[in-house]
Design a protein around this motif. Structure first.
Motif, PDB file in Angstrom:
ATOM      1  N   UNK A   1     -15.909  -1.763  -5.358  1.00  0.00           N
ATOM      2  CA  UNK A   1     -16.677  -2.309  -4.887  1.00  0.00           C
ATOM      3  C   UNK A   1     -17.643  -3.182  -5.862  1.00  0.00           C
ATOM      4  N   UNK A   2     -18.650  -1.882  -7.055  1.00  0.00           N
ATOM      5  CA  UNK A   2     -20.046  -2.105  -7.175  1.00  0.00           C
ATOM      6  C   UNK A   2     -19.052  -2.534  -8.281  1.00  0.00           C
TER       7      UNK A   2
ATOM      8  N   UNK B   1     -16.594  -5.028  -8.789  1.00  0.00           N
ATOM      9  CA  UNK B   1     -16.164  -6.408  -8.700  1.00  0.00           C
ATOM     10  C   UNK B   1     -17.278  -7.207  -8.457  1.00  0.00           C
ATOM     11  N   UNK B   2     -18.871  -6.426  -7.988  1.00  0.00           N
ATOM     12  CA  UNK B   2     -19.644  -7.285  -7.679  1.00  0.00           C
ATOM     13  C   UNK B   2     -20.323  -7.364  -9.641  1.00  0.00           C
ATOM     14  N   UNK B   3     -19.948  -6.758 -10.168  1.00  0.00           N
ATOM     15  CA  UNK B   3     -20.965  -6.161 -11.759  1.00  0.00           C
ATOM     16  C   UNK B   3     -20.292  -7.551 -12.484  1.00  0.00           C
TER      17      UNK B   3
ATOM     18  N   UNK C   1     -18.514  -9.660 -11.180  1.00  0.00           N
ATOM     19  CA  UNK C   1     -18.651 -11.561 -10.983  1.00  0.00           C
ATOM     20  C   UNK C   1     -19.715 -12.045 -11.543  1.00  0.00           C
ATOM     21  N   UNK C   2     -20.976 -10.875 -11.889  1.00  0.00           N
ATOM     22  CA  UNK C   2     -21.733 -11.650 -12.603  1.00  0.00           C
ATOM     23  C   UNK C   2     -21.943 -12.022 -13.523  1.00  0.00           C
TER      24      UNK C   2
ATOM     25  N   UNK D   1     -20.960 -14.947 -15.179  1.00  0.00           N
ATOM     26  CA  UNK D   1     -22.092 -16.524 -14.619  1.00  0.00           C
ATOM     27  C   UNK D   1     -22.614 -15.453 -16.290  1.00  0.00           C
ATOM     28  N   UNK D   2     -23.009 -14.838 -16.104  1.00  0.00           N
ATOM     29  CA  UNK D   2     -23.835 -13.930 -16.969  1.00  0.00           C
ATOM     30  C   UNK D   2     -23.756 -14.417 -18.743  1.00  0.00           C
TER      31      UNK D   2
ATOM     32  N   UNK E   1      -9.103  -5.520 -11.761  1.00  0.00           N
ATOM     33  CA  UNK E   1     -10.107  -6.440 -12.034  1.00  0.00           C
ATOM     34  C   UNK E   1      -9.961  -7.858 -12.184  1.00  0.00           C
TER      35      UNK E   1
ATOM     36  N   UNK F   1      -7.080  -8.897 -12.335  1.00  0.00           N
ATOM     37  CA  UNK F   1      -6.180  -9.694 -11.210  1.00  0.00           C
ATOM     38  C   UNK F   1      -6.771  -9.600 -10.228  1.00  0.00           C
ATOM     39  N   UNK F   2      -8.137  -9.648  -9.797  1.00  0.00           N
ATOM     40  CA  UNK F   2      -8.325  -9.631  -8.529  1.00  0.00           C
ATOM     41  C   UNK F   2      -9.882 -10.826  -9.088  1.00  0.00           C
ATOM     42  N   UNK F   3      -8.956 -11.602 -10.115  1.00  0.00           N
ATOM     43  CA  UNK F   3     -10.140 -11.846 -10.344  1.00  0.00           C
ATOM     44  C   UNK F   3     -11.430 -12.829 -11.105  1.00  0.00           C
ATOM     45  N   UNK F   4     -11.357 -11.274 -11.733  1.00  0.00           N
ATOM     46  CA  UNK F   4     -12.508 -10.912 -12.839  1.00  0.00           C
ATOM     47  C   UNK F   4     -12.962 -11.637 -14.347  1.00  0.00           C
TER      48      UNK F   4
ATOM     49  N   UNK G   1     -28.103 -14.344 -10.703  1.00  0.00           N
ATOM     50  CA  UNK G   1     -26.568 -14.693 -10.423  1.00  0.00           C
ATOM     51  C   UNK G   1     -27.571 -15.362  -8.402  1.00  0.00           C
TER      52      UNK G   1
ATOM     53  N   UNK H   1     -28.683 -18.880  -9.127  1.00  0.00           N
ATOM     54  CA  UNK H   1     -27.987 -20.140  -9.012  1.00  0.00           C
ATOM     55  C   UNK H   1     -27.276 -20.457  -8.111  1.00  0.00           C
TER      56      UNK H   1
ATOM     57  N   UNK I   1      -8.373  -2.749  -2.695  1.00  0.00           N
ATOM     58  CA  UNK I   1      -8.769  -4.583  -2.301  1.00  0.00           C
ATOM     59  C   UNK I   1      -7.622  -5.230  -2.865  1.00  0.00           C
TER      60      UNK I   1
ATOM     61  N   UNK J   1     -12.793 -10.488   0.219  1.00  0.00           N
ATOM     62  CA  UNK J   1     -13.405  -9.969  -1.110  1.00  0.00           C
ATOM     63  C   UNK J   1     -12.876 -10.760  -2.251  1.00  0.00           C
ATOM     64  N   UNK J   2     -11.737 -10.951  -2.710  1.00  0.00           N
ATOM     65  CA  UNK J   2     -11.028 -11.894  -3.615  1.00  0.00           C
ATOM     66  C   UNK J   2     -11.720 -13.082  -3.640  1.00  0.00           C
TER      67      UNK J   2
ATOM     68  N   UNK K   1     -19.677 -11.407  -0.551  1.00  0.00           N
ATOM     69  CA  UNK K   1     -19.657 -10.217  -1.882  1.00  0.00           C
ATOM     70  C   UNK K   1     -20.631  -9.290  -1.054  1.00  0.00           C
TER      71      UNK K   1
END
Lengths: 504, 359
Positions: free
Chosen positions: A345-346, A348-350, A352-353, A356-357, A441, A443-446, B35, B38, B300, B315-316, B327
């Motif tokens: 989960x962490x 995934x979050x990072x 996702x960030x 963007x960053x 990751x 595959x999960x969309x990152x 993040x 934005x 997940x 999540x996805x 999230x």
């Protein structure tokens, strides 16, 4: 001189140790298979790195024009072994016209280029691409003229079917320019509406079947490379084998000088229905290439994360066990906290960030790997700490200290050498996890923007094309084989460092 | 037993600290990197634009429009706390998260996973999807446990035989295969080619939501949808289960008291039940709970591949639609579940292992 000899002796000792361990690992079946696989992986990675153009991702993999000549979503060519017939992929650069004539009445030049395509299977090519390079601008006084372009196909049954008829616009063309479309070609677009009408008119009398343009629309290519047959009450296209000649004709006004040189080159491409060793994806990208360049990336991801986290783990474990006290307490609590955090989960979050960053793929991937390293060293540190604790109590450590050895000497001379085998085993075991996590990751969309195996799988999944086996099976198989390599090696090494497991 | 109580309290405190730190870390990561800013700015702009449309329809004069819009925007900025620096925003966010005030999401794709319409509370989304995930995994784990516990001891008795080697090879092979990839391949075979099972698990939502209207048929329907995901997870997990339990049994079988029991001439079944399985209870429980809790996050990906409408798909959907509250909420709940499982494990250990309980 003597210093050099000491150094040489040390090198000699290290190579002997490596040779001995290699032999020992080779002694197990798992080790043998692991070593063979590892060498294969390394050789392929080196080959990929040596042949990989710089900035491969941006300039090639994610560049749609690079792949425009490839058929989209077609299987590998070796499917023919299983009896699947496919139309060949073929292309040619034609630099010289086969025919330059003059209309006796209008005195117009007509310059013709041709290319023959052999259809030898019950299949319909996916498309025809005609690219024209370096079109000469004809000038007459202040006026400029561009050719009229005609493209047609002569079928095996001698029918002539027009693909396109275009008058190039002179709008925006600079008068001082001699040629246009020198670097990037002019793409002759097939006029499908017209093609449907032509096919209906020409095929109906020859094959005695009434075809309307509506019957043909969306099946233009199937009828262009085929003939109509009646199945029940409906007409269907059936592919027609034989030689298809594609001709492009350029018609210039009479005052054109040097007509043989009017067009630099015409490139013909007939898109097949199978491609290369691994097929193509939905953008026509050669999957063999993407998979090949995934090798070094996967190896780097796995090895870098494993090596750095093992280094940190060994260092922290020894410090923690050897010095004890507050340092020990601090490190142990840190490991506690890290160990209680669910990693994915962490991540995934990072991830996702990071998406963007950063814009650079290397930065995005780097951040993900950094997190893997930060969370990856705790387990080993606990083991190393307990080993250090017991080693510390041994009599020879006391003896060394009595002889006046410092902490650093004791750690490097007496503690570390005993820990290294465990560290190596643990490193080998942890290589796959980074590779698997990266792929997961993706595959999960990152998205990090590197052409990795995970990214190829993610493309297939994002577009919902799990029905395309040549897109989903090879990348996962490569991921699995790579992790299997390290699992097998790890199993062999583990048996050597942990003799209790030998009987099992 | 004051000792036991103290151990439990200490573990509970350590785990709670870990939980708070994670939530803080998550909040800091989201706020300090800009993040969430934005994302909020995008939402504010959207709302301002919506108001502008309204004003234009009502034909409010341009000057007045601009004034109204500006105050509206300022208000929104204040409501979302964007006028303050990130370190001021973090604390309230952490507090709200810890008490499950996870906010509201307006994105449609996460809401669709749960089968509800927007706007919806993130907490509701998670509590709708969490059980679905746990059910799928629990079923898979129960099947694995049943097979492994019945086969692995026999393998351990006959270790070194062809069958034993075969199982080890199987374990090694599937240790390297990602579950979610096998899921993709199985989807290709069983769903797309053979059309035995559905290609997406989304269809299960109405079956679960209206389960009691027609329990029997709905149950059959759920089985139809759950078969492939559960099968895939079992195939991959079974290898490491067999291997792990076989190793545990091997260790116990070589203990002296087992030898004594055999020498006494006790029947094999009795030895297995009383001398081996009883001793194995604590390590096996650890294995089960840690695997279940730790891998809840790990599934997940698998879940999102099968489009099973649980937390993974949520999540996805949240990531692909940049849905910050979802999230953050999911990260928190997953961590919480994991931490709770760790604590439960401590308690179970005390119950199951007399050495810890009485020592």
């Amino acid at each position: 001189m003597s210093e050099k000899r000491v150094f040489m002796r040390r090198i000699d000792k290290i190579t002997r140790t490596i040779k001995a361990s290699f032999k020992e690992v080779w002694g197990y079946t798992t080790g043998k298979v692991g070593i063979i696989l590892l060498f294969t992986l390394i050789s392929i990675s080196i080959y990929a790195v040596l042949t990989m153009p710089p900035r491969y991702g941006d300039l090639v993999w994610f560049n749609p024009t690079y792949w425009e000549e490839n058929p989209q979503l077609v299987p590998p060519e070796w499917v023919s072994v299983f009896g699947v017939e496919y139309a060949k992929q073929a292309s040619a650069n034609i630099e010289y016209p086969f025919n330059v004539t003059r209309d006796p009445r209008t005195r117009y030049w007509s310059i013709e280029f041709k290319y023959s395509y052999e259809l030898d299977a019950k299949a319909t090519p996916q498309g025809i691409l005609i690219k024209v390079y370096g079109i000469k601008v004809a000038k007459y006084g202040d006026n400029i003229y561009l050719p009229i372009i005609e493209a047609y196909v002569i079928r095996p049954d001698n029918l002539r079917v027009m693909l396109a008829q275009i008058t190039l616009s002179t709008e925006g063309v600079n008068k001082t320019v001699d040629r246009i479309y020198v670097d990037s070609p002019y793409l002759v677009r097939i006029d499908f509406t017209r093609l449907a009408v032509e096919l209906a008119n020409k095929l109906s009398p020859v094959y005695n079947i009434t075809l309307r343009p509506d019957d043909i629309s969306h099946l233009e290519l199937s009828y262009l490379f085929g003939k109509p047959v009646m199945i029940g009450n409906e007409t269907h296209p059936e592919s027609l084998e034989g030689t298809y000649t594609i001709v492009v004709k350029f018609m210039y006004p009479p005052f054109l000088t040097n007509p043989r040189d009017a067009i630099k080159m015409v490139r013909f491409v007939v898109k097949g229905t199978a491609y290369g060793f691994m097929g193509t994806d939905i953008r026509g990208r050669d999957l063999a290439q993407g998979l090949l360049y995934g090798f070094p990336v996967a190896m780097v991801i796995g090895v870098v994360v494993a090596a750095i986290s093992v280094l940190i783990g060994v260092f922290m474990g020894i410090i923690s066990g050897y010095y004890g006290g507050l340092i020990d307490e601090g490190i142990q609590r840190l490991i506690d906290v890290l160990g209680n955090i669910p990693l994915l989960p962490i991540l995934v979050l990072i991830g996702a960030i990071a998406q963007q960053m950063f814009t650079e793929p290397v930065q995005r991937l780097g951040l993900i790997l950094l997190v893997l390293i930060v969370f990856g060293w705790g387990g080993l540190a606990i083991v190393v700490r307990s080993m250090t604790l017991s080693i510390k109590e041994e009599a020879y450590i006391e003896a060394a200290r009595a002889l006046g050895a410092g902490n650093r000497r004791i750690i490097f001379k007496h503690v570390l050498p005993q820990i290294i085998p465990y560290a190596v085993a643990s490193m080998v075991f942890s290589v796959p996890s980074a590779i698997l996590t990266e792929a997961g990751l993706s595959v999960l969309g990152i998205r990090h923007g590197m052409p990795t195996w995970g990214a190829i799988l993610a493309d297939a999944r994002n577009l919902g094309r799990l029905d395309v086996w040549w897109w989903i099976v090879p990348p996962g198989l490569l991921i699995s084989i790579t992790s299997l390599t390290f699992v097998l090696l790890g199993m062999a090494i583990e048996r050597i460092v942990e003799p209790r497991l030998r009987t099992a | 037993m004051p000792g036991v109580g103290r151990i439990l309290v200490r573990r509970a405190i350590a785990l709670s600290i870990a939980l708070v730190i994670i939530v803080m870390l998550t909040a800091v990561i989201m706020e300090a990197t800009g993040y969430s800013t934005k994302v909020w700015l995008a939402i504010i702009n959207e709302q301002v634009r919506a108001l502008q449309m309204q004003l234009q329809q009502r034909q409010v004069p341009i000057d007045e429009q601009r004034e109204i819009l500006e105050t509206y925007k300022e208000n929104l900025t204040k409501i979302y706390g964007l006028d303050k620096p990130w370190y001021v925003r973090v604390m309230p966010l952490v507090q709200r998260t810890l008490v499950f005030d996870l906010g509201i999401t307006t994105k449609t794709s996460p809401a669709e996973v749960a089968g509800v319409s927007v706007p919806v509370r993130v907490a509701d989304l998670i509590f709708i999807t969490l059980p679905r995930t746990i059910v799928m995994l629990t079923v898979a784990y129960l099947i694995c446990a049943a097979i492994a516990l019945s086969i692995a001891p026999r393998l351990a008795y006959r270790h070194g035989t062809l069958l034993d080697r075969g199982v080890i090879t199987y374990a090694a092979l599937f240790n390297a295969v990602p579950v979610w990839w096998l899921g993709m391949v199985f989807l290709f075979f069983f769903a797309y080619n053979l059309r035995l099972v559905p290609t997406s698990g989304r269809g299960i939502i109405p079956l679960i939501n209206n389960f009691w209207q027609d329990p029997w048929n709905n149950f059959i329907g759920i089985l139809h949808y759950a078969a492939l995901p559960v099968f895939t997870v079992v195939i991959v997990l079974l290898g490491s289960w067999l291997y792990g339990i076989r190793a545990m049994v091997l260790r116990v079988v070589r203990e002296d008291y087992v030898l004594v029991a055999k020498a006494k001439g006790l029947p094999e079944k009795l030895i297995a039940r009383r001398y081996i399985l009883r001793v194995m209870a604590p390590p096996v429980t650890t294995y089960v709970i840690l695997a279940l809790a730790g891998s809840l996050g790990g599934y997940i990906i698998t879940e999102s591949v099968f489009d099973w409408p649980g937390m993974g798909s949520l999540y996805y959907a949240a990531i692909t639609s940049a849905d910050v509250p979802t999230i953050l909420g999911l990260t928190y709940v997953l961590t919480l579940v994991y931490v709770c499982a760790r604590f439960l494990l401590e308690v179970l250990y005390i119950i199951l292992d007399p050495r810890v309980r009485l020592g």
